[in-house]
Design a protein around this motif. Structure first.
Motif, mmCIF file in Angstrom:
data_model
loop_
_atom_site.group_PDB
_atom_site.id
_atom_site.type_symbol
_atom_site.label_atom_id
_atom_site.label_comp_id
_atom_site.label_asym_id
_atom_site.label_seq_id
_atom_site.Cartn_x
_atom_site.Cartn_y
_atom_site.Cartn_z
ATOM 1 N N SER A 102 0.823 -1.215 0.000
ATOM 2 C CA SER A 102 0.000 0.000 0.000
ATOM 3 C C SER A 102 0.850 1.255 0.000
ATOM 4 C CB SER A 102 -0.927 0.005 1.222
ATOM 5 O OG SER A 102 -1.789 -1.104 1.207
ATOM 6 N N ALA A 103 1.950 1.212 0.756
ATOM 7 C CA ALA A 103 2.832 2.386 0.843
ATOM 8 C C ALA A 103 3.647 2.571 -0.429
ATOM 9 C CB ALA A 103 3.756 2.255 2.049
ATOM 10 N N GLY A 104 3.972 1.492 -1.118
ATOM 11 C CA GLY A 104 4.742 1.567 -2.355
ATOM 12 C C GLY A 104 6.089 2.235 -2.186
ATOM 13 N N THR A 105 6.784 1.897 -1.130
ATOM 14 C CA THR A 105 8.064 2.563 -0.825
ATOM 15 C C THR A 105 9.286 1.852 -1.407
ATOM 16 O OG1 THR A 105 8.033 1.390 1.296
ATOM 17 C CG2 THR A 105 7.244 3.666 1.289
ATOM 18 N N GLY A 106 9.109 0.718 -2.062
ATOM 19 C CA GLY A 106 10.229 0.033 -2.707
ATOM 20 C C GLY A 106 11.281 -0.446 -1.729
ATOM 21 N N TRP A 107 12.536 -0.296 -2.149
ATOM 22 C CA TRP A 107 13.655 -0.771 -1.324
ATOM 23 C C TRP A 107 13.745 -0.034 0.007
ATOM 24 C CZ3 TRP A 107 15.930 -5.172 -2.086
ATOM 25 C CH2 TRP A 107 15.949 -5.733 -3.365
ATOM 26 N N ILE A 108 13.332 1.230 0.019
ATOM 27 C CA ILE A 108 13.350 1.999 1.272
ATOM 28 C C ILE A 108 12.459 1.332 2.310
ATOM 29 C CG2 ILE A 108 12.775 4.201 2.363
ATOM 30 C CD1 ILE A 108 15.253 4.332 0.631
ATOM 31 N N GLY A 109 11.317 0.821 1.856
ATOM 32 C CA GLY A 109 10.403 0.141 2.761
ATOM 33 C C GLY A 109 11.000 -1.122 3.347
ATOM 34 N N ILE A 110 11.757 -1.861 2.519
ATOM 35 C CA ILE A 110 12.399 -3.088 2.996
ATOM 36 C C ILE A 110 13.472 -2.758 4.029
ATOM 37 C CG2 ILE A 110 13.811 -5.069 2.329
ATOM 38 C CD1 ILE A 110 12.379 -5.019 -0.378
ATOM 39 N N ILE A 111 14.255 -1.735 3.742
ATOM 40 C CA ILE A 111 15.301 -1.310 4.684
ATOM 41 C C ILE A 111 14.668 -0.847 6.002
ATOM 42 C CG2 ILE A 111 17.109 0.395 5.116
ATOM 43 C CD1 ILE A 111 17.661 0.326 2.075
ATOM 44 N N SER A 112 13.573 -0.100 5.905
ATOM 45 C CA SER A 112 12.874 0.371 7.108
ATOM 46 C C SER A 112 12.346 -0.805 7.917
ATOM 47 C CB SER A 112 11.715 1.294 6.729
ATOM 48 O OG SER A 112 12.189 2.465 6.104
ATOM 49 N N TYR A 113 11.846 -1.827 7.199
ATOM 50 C CA TYR A 113 11.314 -2.999 7.891
ATOM 51 C C TYR A 113 12.423 -3.722 8.654
ATOM 52 C CZ TYR A 113 9.293 -7.560 8.819
ATOM 53 O OH TYR A 113 8.858 -8.695 9.442
ATOM 54 N N LEU A 114 13.585 -3.865 8.024
ATOM 55 C CA LEU A 114 14.704 -4.530 8.688
ATOM 56 C C LEU A 114 15.148 -3.747 9.918
ATOM 57 C CD1 LEU A 114 16.795 -5.619 5.567
ATOM 58 C CD2 LEU A 114 15.393 -7.078 7.050
ATOM 59 N N ARG A 115 15.158 -2.415 9.790
ATOM 60 C CA ARG A 115 15.495 -1.571 10.946
ATOM 61 C C ARG A 115 14.473 -1.756 12.052
ATOM 62 N NH1 ARG A 115 13.690 4.270 9.981
ATOM 63 N NH2 ARG A 115 11.764 3.048 10.136
ATOM 64 N N ASN A 116 13.194 -1.737 11.678
ATOM 65 C CA ASN A 116 12.145 -1.895 12.678
ATOM 66 C C ASN A 116 12.172 -3.278 13.316
ATOM 67 O OD1 ASN A 116 11.189 0.697 12.278
ATOM 68 N ND2 ASN A 116 9.707 0.075 10.729
ATOM 69 N N PHE A 117 12.492 -4.291 12.531
ATOM 70 C CA PHE A 117 12.564 -5.646 13.061
ATOM 71 C C PHE A 117 13.551 -5.719 14.220
ATOM 72 C CE2 PHE A 117 14.503 -9.846 13.296
ATOM 73 C CZ PHE A 117 13.389 -10.664 13.390
ATOM 74 N N LEU A 118 14.675 -5.014 14.091
ATOM 75 C CA LEU A 118 15.710 -5.047 15.118
ATOM 76 C C LEU A 118 15.425 -4.102 16.279
ATOM 77 C CD1 LEU A 118 18.860 -5.098 12.794
ATOM 78 C CD2 LEU A 118 17.935 -7.017 14.107
ATOM 79 N N LEU A 119 14.825 -2.954 15.985
ATOM 80 C CA LEU A 119 14.706 -1.912 17.001
ATOM 81 C C LEU A 119 13.282 -1.633 17.474
ATOM 82 C CD1 LEU A 119 17.154 0.751 15.484
ATOM 83 C CD2 LEU A 119 17.633 -0.855 17.350
ATOM 84 N N ASN A 120 12.337 -1.612 16.548
ATOM 85 C CA ASN A 120 11.009 -1.094 16.860
ATOM 86 C C ASN A 120 9.877 -2.099 16.690
ATOM 87 O OD1 ASN A 120 12.160 1.548 17.219
ATOM 88 N ND2 ASN A 120 12.285 1.665 14.991
ATOM 89 N N GLY A 121 10.208 -3.342 16.421
ATOM 90 C CA GLY A 121 9.177 -4.353 16.264
ATOM 91 C C GLY A 121 8.834 -4.610 14.809
ATOM 92 N N SER A 122 8.696 -5.869 14.438
ATOM 93 C CA SER A 122 8.345 -6.235 13.073
ATOM 94 C C SER A 122 6.931 -5.794 12.716
ATOM 95 C CB SER A 122 8.489 -7.749 12.890
ATOM 96 O OG SER A 122 7.762 -8.436 13.910
#
Length: 337
Positions: free
Chosen positions: A102-122
């Protein structure tokens, strides 16, 4: 510990899970927005610090003078949390993928998800699990290195830094040079409400309660009332100053409020019933599963938040009851706990 004292803790865990559901469904917003804000930012904000503190209390009670044994205890503890976190990460993948598409953020979205997985929750409410793991590691090694007082001092400094970043975010965003640095912080770490800044002090309070004698119940109750009054005043101040936002949650008054709350609960003696153990297990399951129901319900009933709240509770409790009931018959269900 006497089972009578565990009863109060188990009941409080269950109530805290219900308060977390409040935070994510804001049940009173259609009735009175001001009341909804105060209820969430005072009563409900005590829930997560309580969970951190109780986790620290039970963990540090088990530590001995054997360093190797303590390390093994920490490893087992972290492995259990990691397992639960990974399982619920997988369960929420459909929601995660939907949000990503829905957000359509591409690779930025994947990088953000990996960051969130480690720090802010998946997924956003799961932040508690990596935060508890990170906070426990920090608290444990500070404690092992220089003792409880050193751990509490460092944890308090971390919390104060996090408090400044969390509560005064609108201020930092308005100052030209600092706003650039603050934006860099939010892009890389997102929020200070995590295992580095938020969790250690409350885990440390749990350690303090585990290693020291109880204050009298009467004194603790009075101190709790005073601390909670200060919390209400603190929240009021931030509302007046225009600092209140959805993620604002790191209040200074939460520290004494949480300490006196848990101390009060540990002095209470309630006849223990088997149902209290079920409530303990239910609390974790309600915490982890409730967003699964809340998200679609909020979409279907956007103007009936109180209805969404009770439906979310009912569905989450139903799920928890089924897991607890059939976990022996289907061992895979135990992995959720």
């Amino acid at each position: 510990m006497a089972r009578k004292q565990l009863a109060a803790i188990d009941i409080a865990k269950y109530v805290s899970a219900l308060l977390v559901v409040c935070i994510h469904t804001f049940p009173f917003i259609d009735i009175n927005e001001t009341f909804n804000t105060y209820f969430i930012q005072t009563v409900c904000r005590m829930a997560v610090p309580f969970f951190f503190t109780i986790s620290g209390y039970f963990f540090f009670r088990k530590l001995t003078n054997d360093e190797e044994e303590n390390k093994e205890l920490l490893k087992r503890y972290l492995f259990r949390l990691l397992k639960i976190y990974l399982i619920w990460t997988i369960i929420y993948l459909p929601y995660t993928i939907y949000n990503y598409v829905s957000a359509g953020t591409g690779w930025i979205g994947i990088i953000s998800y990996l960051r969130n997985f480690l720090l802010n929750g998946s997924y956003y409410h799961l932040w508690f699990l990596p935060a508890l793991m990170t906070g426990m590691i920090i608290a444990y090694f500070l404690y092992q290195k220089k003792g409880m007082v050193f751990m509490l001092k460092v944890s308090l400094i971390l919390y104060f830094v996090g408090y400044l970043l969390n509560v005064f975010a609108p201020l930092w965003e308005s100052i030209p040079v600092i706003s650039f640095l603050f934006r860099f912080f939010t892009v890389t770490i997102t929020t200070s409400r995590n295992g580095f800044f938020f969790a250690p002090i409350f885990i440390g309070i749990g350690c303090l309660l585990a290693k020291t004698k109880r204050l009298s119940g009467r004194f603790s109750q009075i101190a709790l009332i005073i601390s909670f009054a200060l919390l209400v005043m603190e929240v009021t101040l931030y509302i007046i100053l225009g600092m209140m936002r959805d993620l604002t949650s790191m209040y200074l008054s939460l520290i004494p409020t949480t300490y006196f709350l848990v101390n009060t609960l540990l002095t209470m003696k309630i006849p223990y019933k088997p149902t209290y153990r079920s409530m303990r297990e239910d609390s974790l399951l309600i915490y982890t599963v409730h967003i699964l129901f809340a998200v679609p319900l909020l979409a279907l009933l956007p103007n009936a938040h109180i209805v969404v709240y009770f439906l979310t509770i009912a569905l989450s409790q139903g799920f928890a009851s089924l897991v607890v009931k059939y976990k022996k018959q289907f061992p895979i269900l135990k992995e959720l706990l």
